[in-house]
Enzyme design. Structure first.
Site, PDB file in Angstrom:
ATOM      1  N   LYS A   1       6.450   0.453  14.121  1.00 32.45           N
ATOM      2  CA  LYS A   1       5.300   0.155  15.006  1.00 32.45           C
ATOM      3  C   LYS A   1       5.129  -1.360  15.065  1.00 32.45           C
ATOM      4  O   LYS A   1       4.538  -1.962  14.185  1.00 32.45           O
ATOM      5  CB  LYS A   1       4.064   0.841  14.438  1.00 32.45           C
ATOM      6  CG  LYS A   1       2.750   0.600  15.178  1.00 32.45           C
ATOM      7  CD  LYS A   1       1.708   1.615  14.686  1.00 32.45           C
ATOM      8  CE  LYS A   1       0.315   1.381  15.218  1.00 32.45           C
ATOM      9  NZ  LYS A   1      -0.493   0.508  14.338  1.00 32.45           N
TER      10      LYS A   1
ATOM     11  N   VAL B   1      -1.860  -8.211  15.389  1.00 34.50           N
ATOM     12  CA  VAL B   1      -2.643  -7.321  14.528  1.00 34.50           C
ATOM     13  C   VAL B   1      -2.177  -5.861  14.605  1.00 34.50           C
ATOM     14  O   VAL B   1      -2.269  -5.114  13.639  1.00 34.50           O
ATOM     15  CB  VAL B   1      -4.147  -7.414  14.921  1.00 34.50           C
ATOM     16  CG1 VAL B   1      -5.004  -6.481  14.079  1.00 34.50           C
ATOM     17  CG2 VAL B   1      -4.652  -8.838  14.792  1.00 34.50           C
TER      18      VAL B   1
ATOM     19  N   GLU C   1      -3.134   5.901   4.185  1.00 33.86           N
ATOM     20  CA  GLU C   1      -2.735   4.891   3.202  1.00 33.86           C
ATOM     21  C   GLU C   1      -3.806   4.673   2.135  1.00 33.86           C
ATOM     22  O   GLU C   1      -5.002   4.750   2.426  1.00 33.86           O
ATOM     23  CB  GLU C   1      -2.501   3.555   3.918  1.00 33.86           C
ATOM     24  CG  GLU C   1      -1.359   3.614   4.899  1.00 33.86           C
ATOM     25  CD  GLU C   1      -1.367   2.477   5.920  1.00 33.86           C
ATOM     26  OE1 GLU C   1      -0.282   2.080   6.331  1.00 33.86           O
ATOM     27  OE2 GLU C   1      -2.447   2.011   6.296  1.00 33.86           O
TER      28      GLU C   1
ATOM     29  N   ARG D   1       0.836  -1.206   0.000  1.00 36.00           N
ATOM     30  CA  ARG D   1       0.000   0.000   0.000  1.00 36.00           C
ATOM     31  C   ARG D   1       0.868   1.253   0.000  1.00 36.00           C
ATOM     32  O   ARG D   1       2.009   1.249   0.454  1.00 36.00           O
ATOM     33  CB  ARG D   1      -0.962  -0.006   1.173  1.00 36.00           C
ATOM     34  CG  ARG D   1      -0.321  -0.056   2.533  1.00 36.00           C
ATOM     35  CD  ARG D   1      -1.374  -0.205   3.605  1.00 36.00           C
ATOM     36  NE  ARG D   1      -0.856  -0.813   4.798  1.00 36.00           N
ATOM     37  CZ  ARG D   1      -1.623  -1.318   5.758  1.00 36.00           C
ATOM     38  NH1 ARG D   1      -2.925  -1.280   5.658  1.00 36.00           N
ATOM     39  NH2 ARG D   1      -1.075  -1.851   6.827  1.00 36.00           N
TER      40      ARG D   1
ATOM     41  N   SER E   1      -0.195 -10.050  10.923  1.00 29.93           N
ATOM     42  CA  SER E   1      -1.214  -9.334  10.144  1.00 29.93           C
ATOM     43  C   SER E   1      -0.888  -7.848  10.001  1.00 29.93           C
ATOM     44  O   SER E   1      -0.546  -7.186  10.988  1.00 29.93           O
ATOM     45  CB  SER E   1      -2.565  -9.508  10.856  1.00 29.93           C
ATOM     46  OG  SER E   1      -3.448  -8.482  10.525  1.00 29.93           O
ATOM     47  N   VAL E   2      -0.977  -7.352   8.776  1.00 26.47           N
ATOM     48  CA  VAL E   2      -0.882  -5.898   8.579  1.00 26.47           C
ATOM     49  C   VAL E   2      -2.123  -5.363   7.862  1.00 26.47           C
ATOM     50  O   VAL E   2      -2.389  -4.164   7.866  1.00 26.47           O
ATOM     51  CB  VAL E   2       0.396  -5.477   7.803  1.00 26.47           C
ATOM     52  CG1 VAL E   2       1.642  -5.727   8.632  1.00 26.47           C
ATOM     53  CG2 VAL E   2       0.497  -6.163   6.444  1.00 26.47           C
TER      54      VAL E   2
ATOM     55  N   ARG F   1     -13.417  -7.047   8.520  1.00 33.70           N
ATOM     56  CA  ARG F   1     -12.545  -7.817   7.613  1.00 33.70           C
ATOM     57  C   ARG F   1     -11.220  -8.187   8.291  1.00 33.70           C
ATOM     58  O   ARG F   1     -10.654  -9.247   8.040  1.00 33.70           O
ATOM     59  CB  ARG F   1     -12.360  -7.099   6.278  1.00 33.70           C
ATOM     60  CG  ARG F   1     -11.349  -5.946   6.224  1.00 33.70           C
ATOM     61  CD  ARG F   1      -9.917  -6.442   6.073  1.00 33.70           C
ATOM     62  NE  ARG F   1      -9.010  -5.500   5.493  1.00 33.70           N
ATOM     63  CZ  ARG F   1      -7.990  -4.932   6.137  1.00 33.70           C
ATOM     64  NH1 ARG F   1      -7.754  -5.172   7.416  1.00 33.70           N
ATOM     65  NH2 ARG F   1      -7.184  -4.117   5.487  1.00 33.70           N
TER      66      ARG F   1
ATOM     67  N   ASP G   1       1.626  -2.637  12.416  1.00 37.99           N
ATOM     68  CA  ASP G   1       1.244  -2.585  11.000  1.00 37.99           C
ATOM     69  C   ASP G   1       1.800  -1.358  10.294  1.00 37.99           C
ATOM     70  O   ASP G   1       1.241  -0.888   9.314  1.00 37.99           O
ATOM     71  CB  ASP G   1      -0.292  -2.634  10.866  1.00 37.99           C
ATOM     72  CG  ASP G   1      -0.985  -1.495  11.600  1.00 37.99           C
ATOM     73  OD1 ASP G   1      -0.280  -0.714  12.278  1.00 37.99           O
ATOM     74  OD2 ASP G   1      -2.209  -1.363  11.496  1.00 37.99           O
TER      75      ASP G   1
HETATM   76  P1  NAD Z   1      -7.637   1.643  19.651  1.00 45.26           P
HETATM   77  O1  NAD Z   1      -6.828   2.874  19.852  1.00 45.26           O
HETATM   78  O2  NAD Z   1      -9.120   1.752  19.640  1.00 45.26           O
HETATM   79  O3  NAD Z   1      -7.253   0.556  20.772  1.00 45.26           O
HETATM   80  C1  NAD Z   1      -5.940   0.242  21.109  1.00 45.26           C
HETATM   81  C2  NAD Z   1      -5.914  -0.211  22.569  1.00 45.26           C
HETATM   82  O4  NAD Z   1      -4.573  -0.656  22.874  1.00 45.26           O
HETATM   83  C3  NAD Z   1      -6.249   0.902  23.558  1.00 45.26           C
HETATM   84  O5  NAD Z   1      -7.307   0.513  24.400  1.00 45.26           O
HETATM   85  C4  NAD Z   1      -4.935   1.096  24.348  1.00 45.26           C
HETATM   86  O6  NAD Z   1      -5.140   1.450  25.702  1.00 45.26           O
HETATM   87  C5  NAD Z   1      -4.298  -0.285  24.207  1.00 45.26           C
HETATM   88  N1  NAD Z   1      -2.859  -0.305  24.436  1.00 45.26           N
HETATM   89  C6  NAD Z   1      -1.919   0.568  23.978  1.00 45.26           C
HETATM   90  N2  NAD Z   1      -0.685   0.184  24.410  1.00 45.26           N
HETATM   91  C7  NAD Z   1      -0.870  -0.953  25.129  1.00 45.26           C
HETATM   92  C8  NAD Z   1       0.013  -1.811  25.836  1.00 45.26           C
HETATM   93  N3  NAD Z   1       1.329  -1.568  25.888  1.00 45.26           N
HETATM   94  N4  NAD Z   1      -0.495  -2.908  26.470  1.00 45.26           N
HETATM   95  C9  NAD Z   1      -1.836  -3.161  26.430  1.00 45.26           C
HETATM   96  N5  NAD Z   1      -2.738  -2.357  25.790  1.00 45.26           N
HETATM   97  C10 NAD Z   1      -2.247  -1.269  25.154  1.00 45.26           C
HETATM   98  O7  NAD Z   1      -7.106   1.012  18.280  1.00 45.26           O
HETATM   99  P2  NAD Z   1      -7.839  -0.086  17.372  1.00 45.26           P
HETATM  100  O8  NAD Z   1      -8.664   0.561  16.327  1.00 45.26           O
HETATM  101  O9  NAD Z   1      -8.408  -1.135  18.238  1.00 45.26           O
HETATM  102  O10 NAD Z   1      -6.562  -0.662  16.599  1.00 45.26           O
HETATM  103  C11 NAD Z   1      -5.605  -1.424  17.304  1.00 45.26           C
HETATM  104  C12 NAD Z   1      -4.398  -1.637  16.428  1.00 45.26           C
HETATM  105  O11 NAD Z   1      -4.731  -2.494  15.339  1.00 45.26           O
HETATM  106  C13 NAD Z   1      -3.833  -0.365  15.823  1.00 45.26           C
HETATM  107  O12 NAD Z   1      -2.438  -0.391  15.963  1.00 45.26           O
HETATM  108  C14 NAD Z   1      -4.251  -0.443  14.367  1.00 45.26           C
HETATM  109  O13 NAD Z   1      -3.349   0.247  13.529  1.00 45.26           O
HETATM  110  C15 NAD Z   1      -4.197  -1.932  14.151  1.00 45.26           C
HETATM  111  N6  NAD Z   1      -5.014  -2.427  13.046  1.00 45.26           N
HETATM  112  C16 NAD Z   1      -4.489  -3.400  12.268  1.00 45.26           C
HETATM  113  C17 NAD Z   1      -5.231  -3.923  11.227  1.00 45.26           C
HETATM  114  C18 NAD Z   1      -4.673  -5.042  10.403  1.00 45.26           C
HETATM  115  O14 NAD Z   1      -5.257  -5.413   9.381  1.00 45.26           O
HETATM  116  N7  NAD Z   1      -3.600  -5.655  10.824  1.00 45.26           N
HETATM  117  C19 NAD Z   1      -6.510  -3.427  10.943  1.00 45.26           C
HETATM  118  C20 NAD Z   1      -7.051  -2.451  11.784  1.00 45.26           C
HETATM  119  C21 NAD Z   1      -6.282  -1.955  12.838  1.00 45.26           C
END
Ligand code: NAD
Length: 350
Positions: free
Chosen positions: A238, A231, A63, A52, A299-300, A119, A234
């Site tokens: 990070k 997950v 992105e 991406r 997963s990214v 998804r 990504d």
């Molecule tokens: P969010 O901000 O709603 O939730 C993240 C949670 O993680 C928060 O509650 C926070 O307090 C907690 N957190 C942060 N640091 C922590 C730690 N050290 N220990 C325990 N908990 C901790 O975010 P979200 O929308 O749930 O997304 C979560 C992650 O998933 C993001 O990094 C996002 O980029 C990623 N993501 C990946 C994909 C994929 O396809 N792989 C898709 C969507 C989101």
């Protein structure tokens, strides 16, 4: 009913997406969507694929994620801004388009914030179906934000996971997750450390948000035979797992050229061997090879999963009214008379 007027683009708002998901039911939506994802992973070689296009800034990333199977073209616009929740905004928001390759005309414009959570969870559960230990029923979820309930529900729908061990640095997030999942068939334990959460879990999902090399799991937290569904790491810079865990694991990725930039494996050499999920799904290679193996789905999020989600939503619109008609495409009576259309409109306003 097919959407008849070729110049009208169906638009699925957040409101209509919620109605669509609730009409279908979250479990069935996740299961059906997982089916579409598996179907597209089985014809992986047919797709246009590219990492991406990411525009990084101090606080996050924006992105664009395009792909095509030769008949349909899809893309998603998505951001990732971990600091957003402090201002009452989502970390991840998205929208996407599905278009006809033959004419280039868009066939669907839709919100994808909710759809991305669905998804992502469906993809994680598909991977776990091939990789997790048999009869897994307990999953640790570390990071209990926006994605967490969707992950839990997908693992329940596809694998029958019904015991959750939640941990978040903010206990309010864990309480929110437990509250939202109450009555949906889970036995839930809120834990005070990540270490406590992984105890007795056959599956460990890490889904935290922090724009740094974080160490959500240290090597000593990961016992033999578990499946890790990573997950949250990504983006370049990070990640969530200690590098030593990667060296002990069988690593499965979506699309290596993208995952090497964005996934946990950015911590490894550029040619470190990884397995591609589509090859496991098609049976070209075996996922888990023994009970003591640690499997890691790094997963990214890849464009083909969004393409599957767009396709699934488009197919649901044929039988529902969960969309608005968007006047997105100019349609002069004579295709070359675009300016004439503007003049005629001016006259009609006079
Ligand atoms: P969010 O901000 O709603 O939730 C993240 C949670 O993680 C928060 O509650 C926070 O307090 C907690 N957190 C942060 N640091 C922590 C730690 N050290 N220990 C325990 N908990 C901790 O975010 P979200 O929308 O749930 O997304 C979560 C992650 O998933 C993001 O990094 C996002 O980029 C990623 N993501 C990946 C994909 C994929 O396809 N792989 C898709 C969507 C989101």
């Amino acid at each position: 009913m097919p959407i008849a007027n070729l110049n009208i683009v169906p638009f699925v708002s957040v409101d209509n997406m919620m109605k669509l998901v609730l009409d279908i039911g979250v479990d069935r939506f996740l299961t059906d969507l997982a089916g579409y994802i598996e179907e597209d992973f089985k014809r992986w070689e047919l797709f246009d694929k590219t990492p991406r296009l990411a525009s990084h800034s101090h606080d996050g990333v924006i992105e664009l994620m395009p792909t095509s199977d030769g008949q349909l073209y899809g893309f998603k616009y998505v951001n990732g801004h971990p600091k957003n929740t402090r201002d009452g905004r989502q970390t991840v928001t998205a929208f996407g388009v599905l278009a006809d390759v033959g004419s280039g005309y868009p066939k669907l414009l839709t919100e994808m914030t909710i759809l991305t959570a669905l998804r992502t969870a469906a993809t994680s559960a598909v991977a776990a179906k091939y990789l997790a230990p048999k009869a897994s029923d307990t999953m640790a979820i570390i990071g209990n934000g926006a994605q967490s309930e969707f992950q839990a529900l997908a693992f329940k729908a596809l694998l029958g996971v019904n015991k959750l061990r939640l941990y978040d640095i903010d206990v309010e997030a864990s309480r929110k997750c437990a509250r939202n999942l109450d009555g949906l068939g889970f036995e839930i334990t809120i834990c005070t450390t990540g270490q406590e959460a992984v105890e007795g879990s056959q599956i460990i999902t890490t889904v935290t948000a922090d724009k740094q090399y974080a160490t959500i799991l240290t090597d000593n937290m990961v016992g033999t035979g578990v499946h890790i569904n990573a997950v949250g790491g990504d983006c370049p810079g990070k990640t969530e797992l200690h590098r030593d865990i990667l060296l002990r694991s069988k690593i499965i990725v979506e699309y290596p050229p993208q995952t090497r930039i964005e996934g946990e494996i950015q911590q490894l050499d550029a040619n470190y061997p990884v397995t591609e999920l589509w090859q496991v799904i098609t049976g070209q290679t075996v996922g888990r090879t023994d009970e003591r193996q640690i499997t890691l789905f790094d997963s990214v999020g890849f464009a083909i999963e969004d393409f599957s989600a767009l396709r699934y939503v488009r197919d649901q619109l044929r039988s529902t009214k969960r969309y608005e008609e968007l006047d997105l495409l100019a349609d002069p009576d004579e295709p070359r008379d675009l300016f004439g259309m503007l003049l005629r409109h001016q006259k009609s306003l006079a």
